[in-house]
Design an enzyme around this catalytic site. Sequence first.
Site, PDB file in Angstrom:
ATOM      1  N   ARG A  87      27.502 -25.452   2.456  1.00 60.68           N
ATOM      2  CA  ARG A  87      26.648 -24.282   2.626  1.00 60.68           C
ATOM      3  C   ARG A  87      27.321 -23.343   3.630  1.00 60.68           C
ATOM      4  O   ARG A  87      27.556 -23.726   4.770  1.00 60.68           O
ATOM      5  CB  ARG A  87      25.276 -24.719   3.150  1.00 60.68           C
ATOM      6  CG  ARG A  87      24.427 -23.541   3.511  1.00 60.68           C
ATOM      7  CD  ARG A  87      23.070 -23.908   4.097  1.00 60.68           C
ATOM      8  NE  ARG A  87      22.401 -22.675   4.413  1.00 60.68           N
ATOM      9  CZ  ARG A  87      21.834 -22.397   5.583  1.00 60.68           C
ATOM     10  NH1 ARG A  87      21.791 -23.272   6.556  1.00 60.68           N
ATOM     11  NH2 ARG A  87      21.281 -21.223   5.791  1.00 60.68           N
ATOM     12  N   HIS A 132      22.790 -14.498   7.091  1.00 54.16           N
ATOM     13  CA  HIS A 132      22.566 -15.415   8.208  1.00 54.16           C
ATOM     14  C   HIS A 132      22.615 -14.582   9.505  1.00 54.16           C
ATOM     15  O   HIS A 132      23.536 -14.672  10.289  1.00 54.16           O
ATOM     16  CB  HIS A 132      23.626 -16.516   8.200  1.00 54.16           C
ATOM     17  CG  HIS A 132      23.266 -17.731   9.005  1.00 54.16           C
ATOM     18  ND1 HIS A 132      23.167 -18.997   8.459  1.00 54.16           N
ATOM     19  CD2 HIS A 132      22.985 -17.887  10.324  1.00 54.16           C
ATOM     20  CE1 HIS A 132      22.860 -19.876   9.401  1.00 54.16           C
ATOM     21  NE2 HIS A 132      22.746 -19.231  10.552  1.00 54.16           N
ATOM     22  N   GLU A 177      16.595 -18.719   8.024  1.00 52.18           N
ATOM     23  CA  GLU A 177      15.699 -18.673   9.187  1.00 52.18           C
ATOM     24  C   GLU A 177      15.242 -17.252   9.529  1.00 52.18           C
ATOM     25  O   GLU A 177      15.643 -16.689  10.550  1.00 52.18           O
ATOM     26  CB  GLU A 177      16.382 -19.303  10.411  1.00 52.18           C
ATOM     27  CG  GLU A 177      16.737 -20.760  10.227  1.00 52.18           C
ATOM     28  CD  GLU A 177      17.033 -21.479  11.540  1.00 52.18           C
ATOM     29  OE1 GLU A 177      16.977 -20.838  12.609  1.00 52.18           O
ATOM     30  OE2 GLU A 177      17.305 -22.683  11.497  1.00 52.18           O
ATOM     31  N   ASN A 319      15.376 -25.839   7.358  1.00 56.78           N
ATOM     32  CA  ASN A 319      16.181 -26.226   8.515  1.00 56.78           C
ATOM     33  C   ASN A 319      15.265 -26.910   9.515  1.00 56.78           C
ATOM     34  O   ASN A 319      14.193 -26.378   9.851  1.00 56.78           O
ATOM     35  CB  ASN A 319      16.805 -24.999   9.196  1.00 56.78           C
ATOM     36  CG  ASN A 319      17.914 -24.381   8.373  1.00 56.78           C
ATOM     37  OD1 ASN A 319      18.309 -24.918   7.338  1.00 56.78           O
ATOM     38  ND2 ASN A 319      18.421 -23.250   8.830  1.00 56.78           N
ATOM     39  N   TYR A 321      15.217 -29.476  13.213  1.00 59.40           N
ATOM     40  CA  TYR A 321      15.955 -30.131  14.301  1.00 59.40           C
ATOM     41  C   TYR A 321      15.089 -31.003  15.210  1.00 59.40           C
ATOM     42  O   TYR A 321      15.547 -32.004  15.714  1.00 59.40           O
ATOM     43  CB  TYR A 321      16.648 -29.075  15.181  1.00 59.40           C
ATOM     44  CG  TYR A 321      17.830 -28.416  14.505  1.00 59.40           C
ATOM     45  CD1 TYR A 321      17.654 -27.316  13.656  1.00 59.40           C
ATOM     46  CD2 TYR A 321      19.114 -28.897  14.693  1.00 59.40           C
ATOM     47  CE1 TYR A 321      18.743 -26.719  13.019  1.00 59.40           C
ATOM     48  CE2 TYR A 321      20.205 -28.304  14.057  1.00 59.40           C
ATOM     49  CZ  TYR A 321      20.008 -27.219  13.234  1.00 59.40           C
ATOM     50  OH  TYR A 321      21.081 -26.641  12.598  1.00 59.40           O
ATOM     51  N   GLU A 389      19.878 -27.575   6.940  1.00 60.70           N
ATOM     52  CA  GLU A 389      20.448 -27.800   8.273  1.00 60.70           C
ATOM     53  C   GLU A 389      19.683 -28.891   8.987  1.00 60.70           C
ATOM     54  O   GLU A 389      18.446 -28.943   8.917  1.00 60.70           O
ATOM     55  CB  GLU A 389      20.323 -26.550   9.164  1.00 60.70           C
ATOM     56  CG  GLU A 389      21.367 -25.517   8.957  1.00 60.70           C
ATOM     57  CD  GLU A 389      21.215 -24.352   9.937  1.00 60.70           C
ATOM     58  OE1 GLU A 389      20.851 -24.579  11.114  1.00 60.70           O
ATOM     59  OE2 GLU A 389      21.436 -23.219   9.504  1.00 60.70           O
TER      60      GLU A 389
HETATM   61  C1  NOJ Z   1      19.851 -22.779  13.047  1.00 61.47           C
HETATM   62  C2  NOJ Z   1      20.767 -21.670  12.680  1.00 61.47           C
HETATM   63  O1  NOJ Z   1      20.639 -21.349  11.326  1.00 61.47           O
HETATM   64  C3  NOJ Z   1      22.213 -21.908  13.062  1.00 61.47           C
HETATM   65  O2  NOJ Z   1      22.869 -20.688  12.987  1.00 61.47           O
HETATM   66  C4  NOJ Z   1      22.285 -22.534  14.436  1.00 61.47           C
HETATM   67  O3  NOJ Z   1      23.600 -22.663  14.891  1.00 61.47           O
HETATM   68  C5  NOJ Z   1      21.602 -23.880  14.410  1.00 61.47           C
HETATM   69  N1  NOJ Z   1      20.203 -23.678  14.066  1.00 61.47           N
HETATM   70  C6  NOJ Z   1      21.636 -24.656  15.722  1.00 61.47           C
HETATM   71  O4  NOJ Z   1      20.927 -23.972  16.693  1.00 61.47           O
END
Ligand code: NOJ
Length: 483
Positions: A87, A132, A177, A319, A321, A389
Site C-alpha cells: 500500500r 495521504h 485518515e 487504520n 493502533y 495500517e
Molecule cells: C497513520 C498515518 O496514516 C501514517 O501516515 C502515520 O505515519 C501512522 N499513522 C503512524 O502514526
Amino acid sequence: MERYGTYGKLNSNEFPGDFLLGTATASYQIEGAWNLSGKGENIWDRYTHTHPELILDRSTGDVACDSYHKYEEDVALMKKMGVQFYRFSLSWSRILPTGFAYQINPDGIRYYNDLINLLLKNDIIPLVTLFHWDTPQPLEDLGGFTNALMVEWFEDYARVVFENFGDRVKLWLTFNEPKQTCHEGVGGDNKAPGYESSGIGDYLCAHNLIKAHARAYHLYDKEFRPKQNGSISITIDTSWMEPGTNSTADKEAAERKIAFNFGWYADPIFHPNGDYPEVMRKLVPERSKKEGFRRSRLPEFTKEEVKYIRGTFDFLGLNHYTTLLVKDIPEIPISGKPSVDKDSRTESWHDPSWPPSSAGWLKVVPWGFTKLLVWLKHRYGDVPIYVTENGFSDLGEIDDQGRVNYYKLYLSAMLDAMYEHKVNVKAYAAWSLVDNFEWRDGYVNRFGLHHVDMNDPGRKRTPKASAEYYRKVIAARKIHGID
Ligand code: NOJ
C-alpha cells in the site's frame, strides 16, 4: 497455545487462503525529491519549510527515505519479506504540479508506472491511496478542503490517476485518515495546514472530503470499473474507545466518542442509513444554538447527497493502533471557541498500566483491536475489512523486540476477531515498510520494519528483527513462534 502476559493466549489459526498480508507507506513520508522532476509544492512542503519549530527534530520530507530514487531497493526489501501487497500513496503534486488537471507532469506518471510495473513483476499487488494528507499548495491557497470545489478538483485528479494506472492497479483508496486532514489539520494545528478552526472548519472540511470520496467512487464505478474491474474505498482510522467505568454514562460516552471520531466519516459511507451519526446531528445543532450560532456548525447533507454517498465502498479500510478510555462530561460550559471535543461531551485518556511505545499516543492494547473489529461488524454489517495500517513506534532499534511483540499480539487479536467473532477481515498491512517522516515527530518516532539511516546520503536500509519476524509469519501464514 502460548500464554502471553496478561493478554491471554496467542491465536494459532492460519490466515485464510485468500487473506492478504502486506506493508504500507505514504508519498510525503518516504519519497523525498520534493521539488525534482516537475513536482509542485504541497502543504507539507510548505508547513515544514515555514514552521521547522513544529517538527520535533526540525526535519522535513525533502529527501525522506529518497524512495523516489530508491524504489527498486524498497521493492527488493518487500520481495525478501514475501509480502503479497504494497500500500503506497500517490503524490497529487507530483502528478499535477498545480493541483489542477490541465498540466500533467510526465515524470510523475513515469515514476509511478515504474513502481507499479516493478511491483507486478515481483508478484506484489499494488494498493494505491490517492490522497495521504499532501494537498497541492495552490489548492490549499484556495481553501483546500474547506472549499466545496475541491470535490471537483479531486474528481479531475482521480480521473487522471484511473486513466494512467487503472489498467494495472485493481485496489484503490481515495483518502487516508480524513480525520487527520480535517480535525487535526483544519480543526487543529497538529497537521498541515494548521488552521485551528475546530467545530467549524473541520466539519466543513469533512463535509467536502466525504463528497469528494463519493464523487471519485462514482467516477470509478461508472466509467472505469466496467473496463478495469477493480475495487475502491476509503481508509478511516480510530482507536478503540473503552468506557472508563461500568457506568451507563461512560458507556454512552464511549459510543459517542467513537461516533464523533470514526462515525463522523464512516457513517455517511458505510452505515445502511447513511448521513452523520444521529448523536452528532443532535448534539452539534443543540450546542451551536446555545453558543449563539444562527445555524448548526455541522453542515447538512441533502436527501440526494445522503443517497449519493451511502454505499460508496467495495470494502472498509481501517487504520488502527491503540485504545483510549472515555468518560462522560455531562456539562461543558458555553464559553470560548467551539470545538468537536466540546460537542462530543467526552474526555479520554490512557490507562497508565498499558505498555508504552515511544509515542505518547500509542499504548499496546491488543484486546482493543478485537473489540473494535467486532464493533465494526455490528455497526456496518458484514463488510470486508482491509486493515490498511497497524504498527508500533520506537526510537529506531534494529533488534526491535517491542515491535515484534506488538505484531504478535495485534495479529493474534485480529485472528481472534476473525475466528471467534466471524469478522470478515481480508487484508492486513504492517505500518511501515521503512522508517520514515512521522509528521510532527519527524524522524524521532520510527515505525519501520527496516531501519533507514537518515544521516547517510544513500539512506541505507537495514532490516530489523521485525522484518524477519514478519517474513516468518507470511511464510507460515500464522503467528510465528507458537504451535
Ligand atoms: C497513520 C498515518 O496514516 C501514517 O501516515 C502515520 O505515519 C501512522 N499513522 C503512524 O502514526
